[in-house]
Design a protein around this motif. Structure first.
Motif, short mmCIF file in Angstrom:
data_model
loop_
_atom_site.label_atom_id
_atom_site.label_comp_id
_atom_site.label_asym_id
_atom_site.label_seq_id
_atom_site.Cartn_x
_atom_site.Cartn_y
_atom_site.Cartn_z
N ARG A 31 11.05 7.04 -9.86
CA ARG A 31 12.37 7.84 -9.80
C ARG A 31 13.60 6.65 -9.40
O ARG A 31 14.55 7.02 -9.17
N ARG A 32 13.04 5.66 -8.94
CA ARG A 32 13.88 4.45 -8.27
C ARG A 32 14.51 5.07 -7.27
O ARG A 32 15.82 4.86 -6.99
N ASP A 33 13.88 5.88 -6.44
CA ASP A 33 14.48 6.33 -5.02
C ASP A 33 14.31 5.14 -4.03
O ASP A 33 13.72 5.28 -3.31
N TYR A 34 15.09 4.25 -4.09
CA TYR A 34 15.00 3.02 -3.22
C TYR A 34 15.27 3.31 -1.76
O TYR A 34 14.84 2.75 -0.99
N ALA A 35 16.28 4.38 -1.38
CA ALA A 35 16.52 4.71 0.07
C ALA A 35 15.38 5.21 0.90
O ALA A 35 15.08 4.86 1.74
N ALA A 36 14.27 6.00 -0.22
CA ALA A 36 13.30 6.49 0.58
C ALA A 36 12.64 5.67 0.65
O ALA A 36 11.59 5.32 1.64
N LEU A 37 12.16 4.55 -0.52
CA LEU A 37 11.11 3.66 -0.34
C LEU A 37 11.53 2.54 0.89
O LEU A 37 10.48 1.97 1.42
N ARG A 38 12.72 2.26 1.02
CA ARG A 38 12.97 1.40 2.20
C ARG A 38 12.70 1.81 3.43
O ARG A 38 12.11 1.21 4.29
N ARG A 39 12.63 3.25 3.69
CA ARG A 39 12.72 3.70 4.69
C ARG A 39 11.08 4.01 5.15
O ARG A 39 10.56 3.76 6.37
N LEU A 40 10.34 4.27 4.06
CA LEU A 40 8.76 4.45 4.29
C LEU A 40 8.14 3.19 4.59
O LEU A 40 7.27 3.02 5.16
N CYS A 41 8.69 1.92 3.84
CA CYS A 41 8.13 0.70 3.95
C CYS A 41 8.70 -0.21 4.98
O CYS A 41 8.09 -1.07 5.33
N ASP A 42 9.76 0.41 5.57
CA ASP A 42 10.44 -0.28 6.71
C ASP A 42 10.73 -1.85 6.18
O ASP A 42 10.43 -2.72 6.78
N LEU A 43 11.48 -1.58 5.18
CA LEU A 43 11.89 -2.98 4.34
C LEU A 43 13.53 -3.07 4.30
O LEU A 43 13.93 -1.90 3.82
N ASP A 44 14.15 -4.16 4.08
CA ASP A 44 15.55 -4.30 3.85
C ASP A 44 15.51 -4.29 2.22
O ASP A 44 14.45 -4.47 1.75
N GLU A 45 16.65 -4.21 1.78
CA GLU A 45 17.05 -4.03 0.36
C GLU A 45 16.33 -5.19 -0.43
O GLU A 45 15.73 -4.95 -1.64
N GLU A 46 16.50 -6.47 -0.03
CA GLU A 46 16.10 -7.83 -0.42
C GLU A 46 14.48 -7.71 -0.39
O GLU A 46 13.83 -8.13 -1.53
N ALA A 47 14.04 -7.37 0.65
CA ALA A 47 12.57 -7.36 0.63
C ALA A 47 11.90 -6.50 -0.28
O ALA A 47 10.82 -6.50 -0.89
N LEU A 48 12.52 -5.10 -0.42
CA LEU A 48 12.12 -4.16 -1.30
C LEU A 48 12.06 -4.57 -2.91
O LEU A 48 11.28 -4.54 -3.67
N GLU A 68 0.86 -1.17 -0.06
CA GLU A 68 0.06 0.06 -0.08
C GLU A 68 0.91 1.28 0.02
O GLU A 68 0.52 2.30 -0.65
N THR A 69 2.03 1.21 0.50
CA THR A 69 3.02 2.26 0.71
C THR A 69 3.45 2.58 -0.53
O THR A 69 3.66 3.57 -1.09
N LEU A 70 3.86 1.69 -1.33
CA LEU A 70 4.50 1.65 -2.54
C LEU A 70 3.59 2.35 -3.68
O LEU A 70 3.88 3.10 -4.50
N LEU A 71 2.18 1.82 -3.47
CA LEU A 71 1.08 2.17 -4.41
C LEU A 71 0.86 3.71 -4.09
O LEU A 71 0.54 4.46 -5.04
N ALA A 72 0.97 4.19 -2.84
CA ALA A 72 0.72 5.54 -2.41
C ALA A 72 2.04 6.54 -3.05
O ALA A 72 1.83 7.81 -2.98
N ARG A 73 3.28 5.79 -3.16
CA ARG A 73 4.24 6.57 -3.89
C ARG A 73 4.98 6.26 -4.81
O ARG A 73 6.07 5.84 -5.05
N LEU A 74 4.09 6.06 -5.92
CA LEU A 74 4.45 5.48 -7.22
C LEU A 74 5.55 6.61 -7.74
O LEU A 74 6.18 6.04 -8.87
#
Length: 480
Positions: A221-238, A210-216
């Motif tokens: 932009r492939r801002d993986y650092a921000a997505l990991r922080r928002l989703c509370d996921l590590d790199e592999e899970a993201l 749901e967080t990913l869908l809210a921040r498409l």
């Protein structure tokens, strides 16, 4: 025996082809479709690149701007969406869809149905089975007919309610019903809603998704650092979540659409003016303009970054700046070349193909101070739109045929046009031989041999005079 060694110092100049220069040269000769694919790939790779019209948008975007912005997000998240087409292309020879023609044994039933049943018919059949409520059926049909080719709801709920005379609550109930139909994601109002419907049906709609869908926008932009922080996921899970997201269908309606044959799309429009001059204008849809997103650059640079991240951002800025400048230069060069073509071929644009003049790449290159190879690249895969139709740029270049008795030289393309016109005007009783066509052309000032007439006639795929006579007899009987 003694030997001497001699050391010499020489000074000279050499031209080094840098990767940027090679890429600029390549951009010149790309067609608009190839250029769009290249730009989409760069937009996906470089988070600092943005479309100029997107960045210049002031205030809330209108419906057209929202649709264009959504399309760009789709291309950056789902790079295969622009090229993928389940039903295949229409053959330019047969006019049939390659993915929808059944075999003699019956073929694949689903493929045949998908090729013959429209999206509207497919949804209405499900609607008739889903409810017996007359109001819900009528409202649902209105919703179905409001869908775009890609399967999205093109109108607002309020507009649909006003159009079909139902309440907004009734429209929302009908919309929810249609959204439960096949294909999954149909009748969505946004890309996020389309993907949400598909994930919910799969039972995969959890909080990180749901967080990913809210921040498409961050996904694009492939801002993986921000997505990991928002989703509370590590790199592999993201990465696993993003892979699942990209497995979805962003345009569910296209499964029921047969793509047309690609038409010749003008890169430049030529419009005659009342005073006899011409106005040239670039086709904005084939000339993407990109800018460096300085706002996002400042946001990224404001955070503590490692040395590798700093190098990546610096490379993105350099690459984005170069590409934006190269695209502007490409557009300027195309317009400059097209202006010279129109200047030399003014009679064609005023009177038609019979008035084409002989013109070479060298003549255009010398007139505008460019290299002949540059003109060749610019005119490759480009087209000019005129009131009489769209023509490839290469069409305006042709060799010269000598004029008879001192007359002006003629363009070979113009002569082809005149040969075609002479044959089209011939009668059953007077079918023109190649020698007769050559004599008529010589009478109008064209010095041409019979074998050249035959070569041009064959290039036009026109049969010889003997074959045309036999064809006339079969169709209409003997000449009286």
């Amino acid at each position: 025996m003694s030997s001497t060694q001699r050391l010499e110092l020489r000074q000279g100049q050499t031209l080094t082809m840098t990767p940027q220069l090679l890429q600029s040269i390549k951009l010149l000769q790309l067609s608009h479709l190839e250029l769009a694919a290249f730009v989409d790939a760069e937009l996906e790779r470089n988070p600092l690149l943005q479309h100029a019209d997107e960045m210049a948008q002031d205030g809330p975007p209108d419906g057209k701007a929202r649709a264009a912005q959504a399309e760009r997000v789709i291309r950056r998240i789902f790079p295969q969406a622009g090229a993928r087409h389940p039903q295949g292309l229409v053959s330019s020879k047969t006019g049939q869809a390659s993915g929808s023609v059944p075999s003699e044994a019956g073929g694949d039933l689903e493929a045949t149905q998908a090729g013959t049943v429209s999206l509207t018919d497919h949804l209405e059949a499900q609607l008739d089975l889903a409810t017996a409520d007359p109001l819900l059926r009528d409202t649902g049909r209105y919703v179905i007919h409001s869908l775009s080719e890609t399967g999205y709801l093109a109108d607002d709920v309020a507009e649909i309610a006003s159009g079909c005379g139902a309440s907004e609550d009734a429209v929302l109930r009908a919309l929810a019903l249609v959204q439960s139909f096949d294909p999954p994601g149909i009748a969505a109002r946004t890309l996020s809603e389309c993907l949400t419907i598909q994930l919910r049906e799969r039972g995969r709609l959890d909080r990180p998704m749901e967080t990913l869908l809210a921040r498409l926008d961050l996904v694009a932009r492939r801002d993986y650092a921000a997505l990991r922080r928002l989703c509370d996921l590590d790199e592999e899970a993201l990465a696993a979540k993003l892979s699942e997201l990209r497995s979805l269908e962003p345009k569910p309606g296209l499964a029921f659409t047969v793509a047309p044959v690609d038409a010749l799309v003008p890169d430049v429009f030529v419009r005659p003016q009342p005073d006899g001059s011409f106005h040239l204008e670039l086709n904005a849809t084939t000339m993407p303009r990109l800018l460096v997103d300085r706002t996002y650059q400042a946001q990224v640079s404001g955070h503590a970054m490692s040395k590798a991240d700093q190098l990546f951002v610096s490379d993105c800025v350099r690459s984005a700046t170069w590409l934006a400048r190269s695209l502007d230069q490409r557009a300027t060069t195309i317009l400059k070349v097209a202006t010279e073509i129109v200047g030399q071929q003014g009679d064609f644009f005023r009177h038609g193909a019979g008035h084409l003049r002989p013109m070479t790449l060298r003549a255009v290159a010398e007139a505008i101070g460019m290299h002949e190879s540059t003109i060749s690249r610019v005119t490759a895969n480009k087209a000019v739109g005129t009131p009489a139709g769209t023509f490839p740029m290469k069409y305006f270049f042709s060799s010269a045929l000598s004029g008879a008795d001192g007359a002006e030289a003629q363009s070979s393309e113009a002569v082809r046009h005149r040969i075609k016109a002479l044959i089209a005007a011939e009668t059953r009783a007077a079918v023109l031989s190649d020698d007769a066509i050559a004599q008529r052309l010589k009478a109008t000032g064209v010095d041409i041999a019979r074998r050249t007439v035959a070569k041009y006639r064959e290039s036009l795929r026109i049969p010889a005079s003997a074959h045309r006579r036999r064809l006339n007899r079969r169709m209409t009987g003997p000449v009286p």
